[in-house]
Scaffold this motif. Structure first.
Motif, PDB file in Angstrom:
ATOM      1  N   LEU A  39      20.013 174.145 -62.825  1.00 40.37           N
ATOM      2  CA  LEU A  39      20.987 173.178 -62.326  1.00 40.37           C
ATOM      3  C   LEU A  39      21.729 172.493 -63.477  1.00 40.37           C
ATOM      4  O   LEU A  39      22.958 172.354 -63.442  1.00 40.37           O
ATOM      5  N   VAL A  40      20.964 172.091 -64.504  1.00 34.67           N
ATOM      6  CA  VAL A  40      21.595 171.449 -65.660  1.00 34.67           C
ATOM      7  C   VAL A  40      22.554 172.425 -66.331  1.00 34.67           C
ATOM      8  O   VAL A  40      23.672 172.060 -66.720  1.00 34.67           O
ATOM      9  N   ALA A  41      22.137 173.696 -66.428  1.00 35.55           N
ATOM     10  CA  ALA A  41      23.003 174.693 -67.064  1.00 35.55           C
ATOM     11  C   ALA A  41      24.325 174.813 -66.305  1.00 35.55           C
ATOM     12  O   ALA A  41      25.398 174.840 -66.917  1.00 35.55           O
ATOM     13  N   TYR A  42      24.246 174.852 -64.983  1.00 36.39           N
ATOM     14  CA  TYR A  42      25.480 174.920 -64.188  1.00 36.39           C
ATOM     15  C   TYR A  42      26.358 173.698 -64.447  1.00 36.39           C
ATOM     16  O   TYR A  42      27.561 173.816 -64.644  1.00 36.39           O
ATOM     17  N   ALA A  43      25.732 172.526 -64.394  1.00 38.61           N
ATOM     18  CA  ALA A  43      26.490 171.287 -64.553  1.00 38.61           C
ATOM     19  C   ALA A  43      27.179 171.256 -65.915  1.00 38.61           C
ATOM     20  O   ALA A  43      28.364 170.936 -66.022  1.00 38.61           O
ATOM     21  N   VAL A  44      26.430 171.619 -66.962  1.00 31.91           N
ATOM     22  CA  VAL A  44      27.004 171.587 -68.318  1.00 31.91           C
ATOM     23  C   VAL A  44      28.114 172.622 -68.439  1.00 31.91           C
ATOM     24  O   VAL A  44      29.189 172.346 -68.994  1.00 31.91           O
ATOM     25  N   ALA A  45      27.884 173.826 -67.889  1.00 34.12           N
ATOM     26  CA  ALA A  45      28.903 174.878 -67.987  1.00 34.12           C
ATOM     27  C   ALA A  45      30.180 174.451 -67.270  1.00 34.12           C
ATOM     28  O   ALA A  45      31.286 174.552 -67.818  1.00 34.12           O
ATOM     29  N   ALA A  46      30.027 173.936 -66.041  1.00 34.64           N
ATOM     30  CA  ALA A  46      31.211 173.517 -65.274  1.00 34.64           C
ATOM     31  C   ALA A  46      31.953 172.415 -66.023  1.00 34.64           C
ATOM     32  O   ALA A  46      33.182 172.445 -66.158  1.00 34.64           O
ATOM     33  N   GLY A  47      31.191 171.436 -66.534  1.00 35.79           N
ATOM     34  CA  GLY A  47      31.809 170.313 -67.237  1.00 35.79           C
ATOM     35  C   GLY A  47      32.515 170.753 -68.508  1.00 35.79           C
ATOM     36  O   GLY A  47      33.618 170.299 -68.804  1.00 35.79           O
ATOM     37  N   THR A  48      31.890 171.658 -69.262  1.00 40.51           N
ATOM     38  CA  THR A  48      32.476 172.090 -70.531  1.00 40.51           C
ATOM     39  C   THR A  48      33.745 172.904 -70.306  1.00 40.51           C
ATOM     40  O   THR A  48      34.792 172.619 -70.890  1.00 40.51           O
ATOM     41  N   ILE A  49      33.666 173.896 -69.420  1.00 36.60           N
ATOM     42  CA  ILE A  49      34.851 174.723 -69.160  1.00 36.60           C
ATOM     43  C   ILE A  49      35.957 173.848 -68.581  1.00 36.60           C
ATOM     44  O   ILE A  49      37.120 173.940 -68.987  1.00 36.60           O
ATOM     45  N   GLY A  50      35.579 172.967 -67.639  1.00 45.27           N
ATOM     46  CA  GLY A  50      36.565 172.092 -67.009  1.00 45.27           C
ATOM     47  C   GLY A  50      37.236 171.186 -68.029  1.00 45.27           C
ATOM     48  O   GLY A  50      38.444 170.978 -67.985  1.00 45.27           O
ATOM     49  N   THR A  51      36.457 170.648 -68.976  1.00 43.74           N
ATOM     50  CA  THR A  51      37.026 169.764 -69.988  1.00 43.74           C
ATOM     51  C   THR A  51      37.993 170.529 -70.883  1.00 43.74           C
ATOM     52  O   THR A  51      39.091 170.051 -71.187  1.00 43.74           O
ATOM     53  N   LEU A  52      37.598 171.737 -71.270  1.00 43.09           N
ATOM     54  CA  LEU A  52      38.496 172.536 -72.103  1.00 43.09           C
ATOM     55  C   LEU A  52      39.796 172.830 -71.360  1.00 43.09           C
ATOM     56  O   LEU A  52      40.885 172.727 -71.934  1.00 43.09           O
ATOM     57  N   LEU A  53      39.683 173.149 -70.068  1.00 40.85           N
ATOM     58  CA  LEU A  53      40.884 173.405 -69.259  1.00 40.85           C
ATOM     59  C   LEU A  53      41.757 172.160 -69.205  1.00 40.85           C
ATOM     60  O   LEU A  53      42.971 172.230 -69.387  1.00 40.85           O
TER      61      LEU A  53
END
Lengths: 284, 300
Positions: free
Chosen positions: A263-277
């Motif tokens: 769950l943490v991995a998903y949250a971090v991945a979504a947040g990181t990609i989203g922030t870069l976008l």
């Protein structure tokens, strides 16, 4: 950063949506509590299992073990004290999504990014505000559920097991789950900035993905005769979430911490990609 | 370099296959109102959004007082911007919209009330934006831009939705700003609006710079002065002017280019021609603008 978090709080609490959310969560939590209370009552007062004649001692032992496992006060108490969790997490997910996508939906992103051109900081502010809101909601719901649960167990003639390690652990994991789903929601909103699309995908992921994934995975596993495929079910966020919180009933019996890690991995991945976008997006 | 000069240098923006802004360079000086003109689709809004760090340039730079917008230490205290008038949450009150920005910029809440007073929205401050007219939203946008008492004001089509009284008020505000030595950049496709307001104009078409000049310089230099004379005998007057470029119009009007009113008067007196009117015909910016951008303003 403090200024940005305050600004985000003001955004949340100066429109009506938070009222609607809060009322919905409270109603749904009350319904869940009533349901959990009925269930606890019937389980804790269940009669000894009838052992059909002709069952082997082995089978008898299995039936007894199952009976004992269910008739477990800490498990039932924890269940009561975390009432409303299913909907609470859903609303935290939606809150995180709205906190981000509202900016695009209402075109306030322009004003926001003019005031703070460092977009990563803006998202960090949103993240903190959503996590704090989620934590407050979690604590509030828990306090209500514990008060109601203690009263109910007292009336029902049980002790309330509040300091039982299993209960304490369940309450802490509950808090953790609220935090992680808040991060997940914000990440999701940055990833899909179209509000309607983000909400629909998130609802689908939260409400039906477990069943759909379970169906697909069993089908694939049936066709390929590969057992390991079954274990992939834990990769579905909502499955991972229930594994983390309850240990769940998941093929392969993966350890509870694995749910949290996924769950943490998903949250971090979504947040990181989203922030870069978000950093590279044109606001217009 | 003055502290609040806007410098656009080789700015280019591609949207997929369309080049919206193409190697644009110009300078906006403080203490003056600069009109940013171009037909619809010329790239004005994209340029302003690049200056404000909202749209990322494909190449080139835009700086304010030597810094990119994103590098400004206190952006709202340096630059105030009014972009589209619809960018508010409809369910939030005007005052709360401003408070959100005050929070983010670390400004006190009193500042929100001050600018609301300044734009005349005090009585509507606690009402939701849902109930605002377009003109009120435009005023709220201006209030947001003024929050940080900035040295630079950038406005995209600010007259849209304002009533004549509101336009008059806004012109006064912008002139006052320029007189205090601040920088004002106002985009418009309505040329009449800018003609009476701006000191300088930057004209773009098709994403490229067409001309940057002072308003007087532009209207003077680009069109030769024309004299308008009205007489009962237009043909005689044309003959009397003897070769000066002239054309006749309706109602005995004769338009003469290349000479001044004195020369026309002398010629008329010498030939004994009656004159009913004799004036300079003023070119307005509209005409200049059409001349400059004609053929370059394809719709995109």
């Amino acid at each position: 950063m403090k200024n940005l978090v305050r600004s985000e709080f003001r955004k949340i609490f100066t429109t009506n949506i938070w009222w609607a959310f809060l009322v919905s969560v409270l109603v749904l939590a009350a319904v869940s509590f009533a349901f959990n209370a009925l269930q606890a009552h019937s389980i804790l007062h269940a009669p000894e299992p009838a052992l059909p004649p002709g069952t082997s001692p082995d089978q008898q032992q299995q039936i007894r073990a199952a009976y004992d496992a269910r008739k477990n006060l800490p498990v039932q108490a924890a269940n009561l004290y975390t009432s409303g969790q299913y909907f609470g997490l859903l609303f935290v997910l939606l809150l995180g999504i709205l906190v981000v996508t509202n900016e695009y939906f209402h075109q306030t992103a322009t004003a926001t990014f003019l005031a703070t051109p460092q977009r990563t900081r803006v998202i960090a502010g949103k993240l903190l505000a959503t996590i704090v809101s989620a934590a407050v909601l979690c604590v509030g719901l828990t306090v209500l559920a514990v008060i109601a649960g203690v009263i109910f167990l007292q009336i029902d003639g049980e002790t309330f097991a509040l300091t039982d390690p299993a209960v304490v652990r369940a309450l802490l994991l509950n808090l953790l789950a609220y935090g992680i789903w808040a991060v997940f929601g914000v990440g999701f909103g940055t990833l899909i900035r179209n509000q309607l699309a983000a909400v629909i995908v998130a609802l689908a992921l939260y409400l039906v993905a477990s069943q759909v994934a379970a169906a697909i995975i069993s089908l694939v596993s049936l066709l390929t005769h590969a057992d390991w495929v079954m274990k992939l079910a834990v990769l579905v966020p909502s499955v991972a979430s229930s594994l983390m919180i309850t240990g769940g009933d998941i093929p392969g019996n993966p350890p509870q911490w694995l749910g949290a890690v996924i769950l943490v991995a998903y949250a971090v991945a979504a947040g990181t990609i989203g922030t870069l976008l978000t950093r590279s997006r044109d606001i217009g | 370099m003055p502290d609040n000069e806007i410098v656009v240098d080789g700015l280019t923006k591609d949207f997929r296959r369309v080049r919206a802004v193409d190697g644009l360079s110009f300078t906006v000086r403080p203490g003056r109102v600069t009109g940013f003109l171009g037909p619809n689709g010329a790239g004005k809004t994209t340029t302003l959004r690049m200056i404000l760090g909202l749209v990322r340039p494909t190449s080139g730079t835009a700086t304010i007082g030597g810094r990119r917008y994103a590098d400004l230490a206190e952006p709202l205290r340096t630059v105030g911007a009014v972009l589209e008038a619809s960018s508010f949450h409809r369910g939030r009150s005007g005052r709360n919209h401003l408070l959100v920005l005050c929070d983010a910029a670390g400004m006190p809440a009193e500042r929100a009330d001050e600018v609301l007073e300044l734009v005349g929205l005090t009585t509507a401050a606690t009402r939701k934006v849902r109930g605002y007219s377009l003109g009120m939203k435009q005023r709220l946008g201006i209030a947001a831009a003024l929050l940080g008492d900035p040295q630079v004001l950038i406005l995209d089509e600010p007259a849209n939705g304002l009533d004549p009284e509101g336009i008059h008020w806004m012109r006064g505000l912008l002139r006052g700003f320029a007189q205090q030595g601040r920088t004002v950049l106002v985009s418009s496709h309505l040329l009449g609006e800018v003609q009476h307001l701006a000191d300088d104009v930057v004209i773009i078409a098709g994403g490229k710079l067409v001309r940057q000049a002072g308003v007087g310089e532009l209207t003077g230099a680009l069109t030769t002065a024309r004299v308008l004379a009205r007489t009962p005998n237009p043909d005689k007057l044309v003959a009397a002017l003897n070769g000066a470029g002239s054309e006749t119009g309706e109602d005995g009007v004769v338009r003469v280019t290349g000479v001044d009113t004195a020369a026309v008067f002398r010629a008329a007196v010498a030939a004994g021609i009656e004159l009913h009117e004799l004036t300079y015909e003023r070119t307005d910016l509209e005409q200049v603008f059409l001349e400059l951008t004609s053929g370059r303003a394809e719709i995109r």
